[in-house]
Scaffold this motif. Structure first.
Motif, PDB file in Angstrom:
ATOM      1  N   PRO A  81      25.547  -9.177 112.310  1.00  0.00           N
ATOM      2  CA  PRO A  81      26.511  -8.374 111.555  1.00  0.00           C
ATOM      3  C   PRO A  81      26.555  -8.771 110.077  1.00  0.00           C
ATOM      4  O   PRO A  81      26.409  -9.942 109.733  1.00  0.00           O
ATOM      5  CB  PRO A  81      27.847  -8.689 112.240  1.00  0.00           C
ATOM      6  N   SER A 105      31.120  -6.727 113.201  1.00  0.00           N
ATOM      7  CA  SER A 105      31.762  -7.231 114.414  1.00  0.00           C
ATOM      8  C   SER A 105      33.252  -7.380 114.147  1.00  0.00           C
ATOM      9  O   SER A 105      33.685  -7.516 113.001  1.00  0.00           O
ATOM     10  CB  SER A 105      31.166  -8.576 114.819  1.00  0.00           C
ATOM     11  N   ASN A 129      31.774  -3.377 118.360  1.00  0.00           N
ATOM     12  CA  ASN A 129      31.179  -3.381 117.020  1.00  0.00           C
ATOM     13  C   ASN A 129      31.464  -2.063 116.312  1.00  0.00           C
ATOM     14  O   ASN A 129      31.624  -1.015 116.948  1.00  0.00           O
ATOM     15  CB  ASN A 129      29.669  -3.598 117.098  1.00  0.00           C
TER      16      ASN A 129
END
Length: 335
Positions: free
Chosen positions: A16, A45, A36
């Motif tokens: 992420p 995230s 997510n």
């Protein structure tokens, strides 16, 4: 004790760009991983934390592994996420954010979309007297919806309605009301929105107050009772659990503003060819030249009057005219 390896695998496996670290007012477990999301076309995230030790522990695990940490600045539990981030994080970038703002925008967009972007005189009942309920009531009232507030504490609902009416513009078409449970309210409300930190508090008693095709939005999540949901087919109700991803574009705008070219190149003050210049809202001294851009000006706005405004052309003295000429020539030559 948290399973560190499992945590790292779940959060970091998708590489992420952002990690949203938030909290919630409701009682819940110390740590939850949310689905997510996508921010600026990159993976984000998202986790919920309600415990200070857990907060510090997780922040230490992700430091340097996720480029940007969005730390909840709001106080919903006895945990200060943003303060912890400033203390623990050494390598990732920290940005304070308010998850409630994203939730508010999501609810606003959802209601506008449902009613085809016309909320004028729509009767909307908001169940809740907290932060989000109050903000949404103000927002919808400003859109000229007819808003009524209910809650578990009717005295607080009345106080909140009075407060919002004080804040509303003088010529607002509608005032906010506190719910009275009168028979005259039956079949009157086009929408019911709940924002409370308790489960199953909206029961079938509210069913009779809704129009046949009303929208019911569970904003607080799990606010609706089973009996209310089971009645939806009797009136063709639309019952929706609010998905805060609707508000993600507003988070993107907020994030992009942090790296806005405005702060790097537009706003500022400096001498150009010996002339004092300002741009980007800086209040110049009397006689300073105001430009559209301090780094690469393309336009002379005028001459500062020293009070945050511009001199009228008739007030220009010889020095003003000379400085304007210098800057205008400079801009012509640079562009």
């Amino acid at each position: 004790m948290l399973d560190t390896s499992a945590l790292m695998e779940i959060i970091l496996n998708n590489k992420p760009e952002y990690l949203l670290v938030g909290s919630t007012a409701r009682k819940s477990k110390k740590f939850s991983i949310l689905p997510n999301r996508t921010i600026n076309n990159m993976v984000a995230s998202s986790i919920l934390i309600t415990d200070q030790y857990t907060c510090n522990h997780i922040l230490g695990l992700v430091d340097g592994k996720v480029p940007v940490i969005l730390a909840d600045i709001e106080g919903k539990q006895d945990v200060n996420i943003f303060a912890s981030a400033k203390k623990v994080i050494r390598h990732s970038r920290i940005i304070p954010y308010k998850p409630n703002d994203m939730t508010l925008e999501a609810a606003d967009v959802l209601l506008n979309k449902h009613f085809n972007y016309d909320l004028i005189n729509k009767n909307i009942l908001i169940f809740g007297t907290g932060n989000l309920a109050g903000k949404l009531a103000l927002r919808l009232s400003e859109r000229n919806a007819s808003v009524t507030i209910s809650g578990r504490n009717q005295q607080k609902a009345s106080q909140l309605a009075n407060l919002i009416n004080i804040l509303l513009p003088k010529f607002s078409h509608n005032t906010v009301k506190a719910f009275t449970h009168n028979k005259s309210d039956e079949n009157q409300f086009d929408a019911l929105v709940s924002f409370v930190s308790a489960e199953r508090v909206l029961n079938s008693n509210y069913f009779k107050y809704l129009t046949p095709d009303a929208l019911v939005v569970d904003g607080g999540i799990n606010n609706l009772s089973e009996e209310l949901i089971e009645l939806k087919n009797h009136k063709d109700l639309s019952i929706i659990r609010l998905d805060t991803r609707i508000g993600l574009p507003f988070v993107e705008s907020f994030l992009n503003a942090f790296d806005n070219d405005f702060f790097q190149n537009v706003v500022g003050e400096k001498k150009i060819d010996g002339v004092n210049c300002v741009a980007g809202g800086i209040i110049g001294s009397h006689g300073d030249i105001i430009l559209d851009n301090i780094s690469s000006p393309t336009q002379v706005i005028g001459v500062a009057n020293g009070l945050g405004g511009l001199k009228d052309e008739g007030e220009y003295n010889s020095a003003d005219k000379r400085q304007l000429s210098i800057l205008q020539q400079r801009i012509l030559s640079d562009n």
